[in-house]
Scaffold this active site. Structure first.
Site, PDB file in Angstrom:
ATOM      1  N   CYS A 116       0.805  -1.230   0.000  1.00 45.22           N
ATOM      2  CA  CYS A 116       0.000   0.000   0.000  1.00 45.22           C
ATOM      3  C   CYS A 116       0.835   1.275   0.000  1.00 45.22           C
ATOM      4  O   CYS A 116       0.347   2.331  -0.409  1.00 45.22           O
ATOM      5  CB  CYS A 116      -0.927   0.023   1.213  1.00 45.22           C
ATOM      6  SG  CYS A 116      -1.674  -1.557   1.613  1.00 45.22           S
ATOM      7  N   HIS A 137      -3.634   7.915   5.620  1.00 45.28           N
ATOM      8  CA  HIS A 137      -3.768   6.594   4.999  1.00 45.28           C
ATOM      9  C   HIS A 137      -5.239   6.182   5.069  1.00 45.28           C
ATOM     10  O   HIS A 137      -5.827   5.822   4.061  1.00 45.28           O
ATOM     11  CB  HIS A 137      -2.866   5.596   5.723  1.00 45.28           C
ATOM     12  CG  HIS A 137      -2.750   4.280   5.046  1.00 45.28           C
ATOM     13  ND1 HIS A 137      -2.352   4.161   3.730  1.00 45.28           N
ATOM     14  CD2 HIS A 137      -2.966   3.011   5.497  1.00 45.28           C
ATOM     15  CE1 HIS A 137      -2.344   2.879   3.397  1.00 45.28           C
ATOM     16  NE2 HIS A 137      -2.709   2.168   4.450  1.00 45.28           N
ATOM     17  N   HIS A 177      -9.480   2.291  -1.746  1.00 42.99           N
ATOM     18  CA  HIS A 177      -8.054   2.070  -1.485  1.00 42.99           C
ATOM     19  C   HIS A 177      -7.397   1.557  -2.759  1.00 42.99           C
ATOM     20  O   HIS A 177      -7.564   0.396  -3.142  1.00 42.99           O
ATOM     21  CB  HIS A 177      -7.900   1.058  -0.353  1.00 42.99           C
ATOM     22  CG  HIS A 177      -6.487   0.862   0.110  1.00 42.99           C
ATOM     23  ND1 HIS A 177      -5.407   1.504  -0.460  1.00 42.99           N
ATOM     24  CD2 HIS A 177      -5.974   0.074   1.107  1.00 42.99           C
ATOM     25  CE1 HIS A 177      -4.303   1.131   0.154  1.00 42.99           C
ATOM     26  NE2 HIS A 177      -4.612   0.275   1.102  1.00 42.99           N
TER      27      HIS A 177
END
Length: 633
Positions: A208, A343, A383
């Site tokens: 990520c 995030h 995401h």
């Protein structure tokens, strides 16, 4: 040797040592300043869910509060009838049936010199990064072709590599291309090969956090002189539903596929596709090259969770540490940063840990009227995994330029697992204007990988520069040059230009014309749209896009480009002439004067007269040039 001679020798030695020491100190100071020099963002390009094809479209999506999550695509060969099952424990199925997706199957292979068979074997992530590399450079005002042989670096973050895993064996026709088509290392390497770039080409996989880590490495390389320009970012394309089936087993997915960042209703993350690239250059070089600075990277840092409470679990201490390291790298204090693009994946475990790390670093001793503003675009687009960090950077660059901070979606009530009162943080439950301050506005971006690799980057608004105002409507005819590698591409370029410069863009018609010939490659199929103002030029573009004849459009057919040499203008001297007809142009045009000087130097070995004198009328008799060789005068 006499004492006097010894003394003189010692004095000379001390002078030399002193000079060497002074030079060494200057070099060390130069190296230290360079190692901390801000890095300019001079170009950006992206594709994200919701039909986003540019940073401007991403910004419009965010300020409009659009939820870009939708149903699984029907054109990827997924067994949609049997893929969904509400039970996360059910083998081989997904407990969600929505996510964020981008179109990745429309690739102009011939444009990049790639055969159709090789293009089919290429991971869509390679195709997307190639397209975005070209686009981001053009948006930076750089002709991609001009970078061949330069020390330009490519830093690509990637994590998914499931394209060729769909088949039990390499499909027929893919043999010979499957390796280069599927290797993630080739994502950066193919860009370097296609463009002829000779700086570092690095593919980064930290899950990520991959794209933000790629940007950090690019910044370091620029500061260390490993490259003069860098493309950096990341890409995620989901060729198979494995991300959904795997994370269903881990019970990490939100049932509705949406990230509810820092919300009481947070129930898991939602996966999406996306790709984003930025063009980076040291600030001093960007200014010297005349590139528009969109924002500045002041500092960045990366680290690792190490041995924490689980391989995939976030570590608050590591997050605090990476934030502190980034602030130190930027030579800033926590109070110098106004906002954080978090995030914010929307998990019950991760969001509170991230919030506590932000409170411990940015939230301490902040004025009550200047809390840290906290948001996450994952609530809009999901995401995007390896592209998440660069997505946050593009969002915050746009926010710095407007200046405004969009609201988080799906945030009716903040998570109760964080003590927000007195925290020094404020969640963006509504849009917030970003007022002008006595110092530059600044924002930070966080990205934490499931691998345990963390990244934090600090952005600053672009330095203000004095630019002479140029009216968007000027007297006289202005040409706009449009080109493409096919008739369809030429029309597409015209249509895209109408969309970009039409309406209330406020772009100067002169600047647009200059950029079209100086910052873009010129291809075989060409047209010139001419007009005395914005209205005429747009009308000509619309006619060109629609394939309609128009008096203000001149088509050149198919041009033959030989050896990369551009057009040459020849003045054969036919028509009326008069003494000194070029003298005025010598005085007012430095470009013309420089080229005449080059011609004069080239002629010097063969003639005994001066080209500049001829143009100024010096050495002319009776309208004829003195030439002792030819005329005997």
């Amino acid at each position: 040797m006499t004492p006097m001679a010894n003394e003189e020798k010692l004095v000379e030695y001390l002078k030399r040592v002193s000079a060497d020491l002074h030079e060494t100190r200057l070099r060390l100071r130069e190296m230290e300043e360079r190692s901390q020099e801000p890095v300019a963002v001079v170009g950006m390009a992206c594709r994200f869910p919701g039909g986003v094809t540019s940073p401007e479209e991403l910004w419009e999506l965010l300020v409009s509060g659009v939820d870009a999550i939708g149903d699984f695509p029907t054109d990827r060969g997924w067994d949609l009838e049997n893929l969904y099952h509400p039970d996360p424990e059910h083998y081989g199925t997904s407990c969600v049936r929505q996510g964020g997706f981008v179109e990745a199957d429309r690739f102009d292979a011939a444009f990049f010199g790639i055969s159709p068979r090789e293009a089919l074997a290429m991971d869509p992530q390679q195709r997307l990064v190639l397209e975005l590399a070209w686009e981001s450079l053009e948006r930076a005002g750089i002709d991609p072709v001009s970078l061949k042989g330069t020390r330009t670096g490519v830093y690509a973050g990637v994590s998914s590599q499931d394209y060729l895993s769909r088949a039990p064996r390499i499909p027929e026709g893919f043999e010979g291309y499957a390796t280069t088509g599927g290797l993630t290392s080739v994502i950066s390497g193919r860009v370097a090969y296609t463009f002829g770039l000779e700086g570092p080409a690095v593919t980064v996989d930290t899950a990520c956090s991959a794209s933000l880590v790629a940007m950090h490495l690019a910044v370091q390389a620029l500061r260390q002189g490993e490259c003069a320009l860098a493309l950096a970012g990341g890409v995620t394309s989901l060729a198979t539903p494995i991300m959904f089936t795997e994370f269903s087993r881990q019970r990490a997915l939100a049932p509705d596929g949406r990230c509810k960042s820092f919300a009481a209703d947070a129930d898991g993350t939602g996966f999406s596709e996306g790709v984003g690239l930025v063009v980076l250059e040291r600030l001093s070089e960007a200014r010297r090259n005349g590139h528009r600075v969109l924002a500045v990277i002041r500092g960045s840092a990366i680290n690792q969770d190490g041995a924490s409470n689980g391989l995939t679990a976030p570590n608050d201490v590591a997050q605090e540490r990476v934030i502190g390291q980034a602030l130190a790298n930027a030579q800033l204090a926590p109070g110098d940063v106004d906002a954080v693009e978090a995030h914010g994946t929307g998990t019950k475990l991760g969001d509170p840990i991230e919030a506590e790390a932000l409170i411990a670093t940015y939230g301490q001793n902040r004025p009550a009227d200047r809390p840290l503003l906290l948001g996450s675009l994952k609530s809009n687009i999901g995401h995007t995994h390896a592209a998440a960090g660069v997505a946050g950077v593009i969002k915050m660059v746009m926010a710095l330029r407007h200046p405004q901070l969009p609201a988080n979606l799906h945030l009716d009530e903040p998570t109760p697992h964080v003590d927000w009162d007195g925290s020094g943080l404020r969640l963006l439950t509504e849009p917030v204007e970003w007022p002008r301050l006595e110092r530059p506005r600044r924002a930070a971006v966080s990205s934490f990988g499931i691998s345990g690799t963390n990244a934090h980057l600090i952005l600053e608004q672009a330095p203000e520069v004095d630019v002479e105002s140029v009216s968007s409507e000027v007297g006289g005819v202005v040409p706009w040059v449009v080109s493409g590698r096919s008739v369809g591409a030429l029309r597409g370029q015209a249509a895209g230009l109408v969309e970009r410069v039409g309406g209330g863009s406020g772009l100067s018609v002169v600047d647009v014309g200059w950029s079209l010939v100086s910052a873009r490659s010129v291809f075989e199929h060409r047209a010139v749209v001419v007009g005395e103002g914005r209205g005429e030029l747009l009308a000509g573009l619309e006619a060109l896009a629609g394939g309609v004849s128009c008096s203000g459009v001149v088509r050149s057919g198919t041009a033959v480009v030989v050896g990369g040499v551009g057009p040459v203008l020849v003045f054969p001297g036919q028509g009326s002439q008069w003494v000194g007809m070029g003298a005025g142009l010598l005085e007012v045009s430095s470009v013309f004067a420089a080229r005449v000087g080059e011609c004069e130097r080239a002629l010097a070995p063969f003639v005994d007269w001066s080209l500049t004198d001829v143009l100024r009328g010096v050495g002319i008799w009776g309208g004829w040039m003195w030439c002792s060789r030819c005329c005997g005068r």
